[in-house]
Enzyme design. Structure first.
Site, PDB file in Angstrom:
ATOM      1  N   HIS A  95       0.750  -1.109   0.089  1.00  0.00           N
ATOM      2  CA  HIS A  95       0.036   0.192   0.098  1.00  0.00           C
ATOM      3  C   HIS A  95       0.829   1.277  -0.036  1.00  0.00           C
ATOM      4  CE1 HIS A  95      -2.774  -2.740   2.078  1.00  0.00           C
ATOM      5  NE2 HIS A  95      -3.581  -2.432   1.299  1.00  0.00           N
ATOM      6  N   LYS A 139     -17.580  -6.221   7.683  1.00  0.00           N
ATOM      7  CA  LYS A 139     -16.444  -6.824   8.038  1.00  0.00           C
ATOM      8  C   LYS A 139     -16.081  -6.724   9.347  1.00  0.00           C
ATOM      9  CE  LYS A 139     -14.408  -6.914   3.435  1.00  0.00           C
ATOM     10  NZ  LYS A 139     -12.936  -6.295   2.814  1.00  0.00           N
ATOM     11  N   ARG A 198      -2.062  -6.174  -8.374  1.00  0.00           N
ATOM     12  CA  ARG A 198      -1.032  -7.148  -7.923  1.00  0.00           C
ATOM     13  C   ARG A 198      -1.078  -8.182  -9.152  1.00  0.00           C
ATOM     14  NH1 ARG A 198      -3.187  -7.830  -2.061  1.00  0.00           N
ATOM     15  NH2 ARG A 198      -5.119  -6.969  -3.346  1.00  0.00           N
ATOM     16  N   SER A 249      -2.748  -7.681   3.027  1.00  0.00           N
ATOM     17  CA  SER A 249      -2.810  -7.469   4.520  1.00  0.00           C
ATOM     18  C   SER A 249      -3.322  -8.924   5.233  1.00  0.00           C
ATOM     19  CB  SER A 249      -4.106  -6.270   4.873  1.00  0.00           C
ATOM     20  OG  SER A 249      -3.775  -5.187   4.225  1.00  0.00           O
TER      21      SER A 249
HETATM   22  P1  ADP Z   1      -9.823  -3.451  -0.481  1.00  0.00           P
HETATM   23  O1  ADP Z   1     -10.352  -4.302   0.482  1.00  0.00           O
HETATM   24  O2  ADP Z   1     -10.357  -2.321  -0.737  1.00  0.00           O
HETATM   25  O3  ADP Z   1      -9.233  -4.365  -1.454  1.00  0.00           O
HETATM   26  P2  ADP Z   1      -7.163  -3.285   0.446  1.00  0.00           P
HETATM   27  O4  ADP Z   1      -6.754  -2.561   1.957  1.00  0.00           O
HETATM   28  O5  ADP Z   1      -6.822  -4.707   0.298  1.00  0.00           O
HETATM   29  O6  ADP Z   1      -8.471  -2.932   0.118  1.00  0.00           O
HETATM   30  O7  ADP Z   1      -6.298  -2.693  -0.765  1.00  0.00           O
HETATM   31  C1  ADP Z   1      -6.550  -1.255  -1.032  1.00  0.00           C
HETATM   32  C2  ADP Z   1      -5.947  -1.083  -2.497  1.00  0.00           C
HETATM   33  O8  ADP Z   1      -4.561  -1.472  -2.451  1.00  0.00           O
HETATM   34  C3  ADP Z   1      -6.263  -2.067  -3.711  1.00  0.00           C
HETATM   35  O9  ADP Z   1      -6.564  -1.396  -4.832  1.00  0.00           O
HETATM   36  C4  ADP Z   1      -5.485  -3.405  -3.756  1.00  0.00           C
HETATM   37  O10 ADP Z   1      -5.301  -3.982  -4.895  1.00  0.00           O
HETATM   38  C5  ADP Z   1      -4.077  -2.515  -3.566  1.00  0.00           C
HETATM   39  N1  ADP Z   1      -3.135  -3.207  -2.854  1.00  0.00           N
HETATM   40  C6  ADP Z   1      -3.094  -4.006  -1.732  1.00  0.00           C
HETATM   41  N2  ADP Z   1      -1.867  -4.650  -1.534  1.00  0.00           N
HETATM   42  C7  ADP Z   1      -1.269  -4.223  -2.675  1.00  0.00           C
HETATM   43  C8  ADP Z   1       0.293  -4.328  -2.910  1.00  0.00           C
HETATM   44  N3  ADP Z   1       0.959  -5.274  -2.316  1.00  0.00           N
HETATM   45  N4  ADP Z   1       0.621  -3.808  -4.140  1.00  0.00           N
HETATM   46  C9  ADP Z   1      -0.053  -2.933  -4.936  1.00  0.00           C
HETATM   47  N5  ADP Z   1      -1.347  -2.859  -4.611  1.00  0.00           N
HETATM   48  C10 ADP Z   1      -2.050  -3.355  -3.328  1.00  0.00           C
END
Ligand code: ADP
Length: 174
Positions: free
Chosen positions: A17, A41, A90, A128
């Site tokens: 992130h 959630k 990703r 996460s």
């Molecule tokens: P959500 O529940 O909305 O997917 P996340 O917190 O998991 O929220 O992720 C928010 C954004 O960050 C999403 O667009 C996700 O694809 C991106 N993201 C999460 N992890 C990574 C990573 N390792 N590299 C690039 N983008 C990521």
């Protein structure tokens, strides 16, 4: 002025992130990180905790702010006067969901566009969910999240374990 929002759950924020946040802060004049409060959630960290974690993790980036939000990302973008939603990609599996979301959002708010940033290669596996799983089984998460987040995750998991152990002994419980 180009203003973008970067919405997500961030439970908790990872280096993946943070890489997207840092890169988008160079592409846009300002970026608002939107921390989703989703009552359906049960996250490990409350929305207030996730906001505070993100504030601390991004305190050195001048044009980034952090806010909690509920509801649609397009509504959040419009409320922030932003016309771009940033999302990270990703894996190919992210693509299908993200494409569907982007097209839905375009229908809901034609003036708000979605900008995708591909993950940096070294974070392409990082989520996460896996960070929490690895931590739960005692694995090393120091390469996935900032040091202060490592400590917060361990504190949370320890509290959760303690509560789970204490629950059956509560008076009045079978
Ligand atoms: P959500 O529940 O909305 O997917 P996340 O917190 O998991 O929220 O992720 C928010 C954004 O960050 C999403 O667009 C996700 O694809 C991106 N993201 C999460 N992890 C990574 C990573 N390792 N590299 C690039 N983008 C990521």
């Amino acid at each position: 002025m180009k203003r973008a929002v970067y919405p997500g759950t961030f439970d908790p924020v990872t280096y993946g992130h943070l890489d997207i946040i840092r890169r988008s802060s160079k592409l846009f004049d300002s970026v608002v990180i939107g921390v989703l409060h989703n009552s359906a959630k049960t996250p490990l960290f409350s929305v207030e905790e996730r906001v505070n974690i993100l504030k601390k993790a991004t305190e050195d980036i001048e044009n980034v702010e952090v806010m909690a939000f509920e509801g649609l990302s397009v509504d959040f973008a419009m409320a922030c006067n932003a016309n771009v939603i940033v999302r990270g990609l990703r894996l190919i599996t992210d693509f299908e969901y993200e494409l569907q979301m982007a097209q839905t959002n375009r229908k809901l708010a034609p003036d708000v566009d979605t900008a995708f940033l591909f993950t940096s290669l070294q974070y392409s596996y990082l989520s996460s969910t896996t960070v929490k799983e690895v931590a739960n089984f005692g694995g090393d998460i120091s390469e996935f999240v900032p040091p202060f987040v490592v400590d917060l995750i361990h504190q949370k998991l320890n509290t959760r374990r303690r509560l789970e152990q204490e629950l059956p002994h509560e008076p009045g419980r079978a």
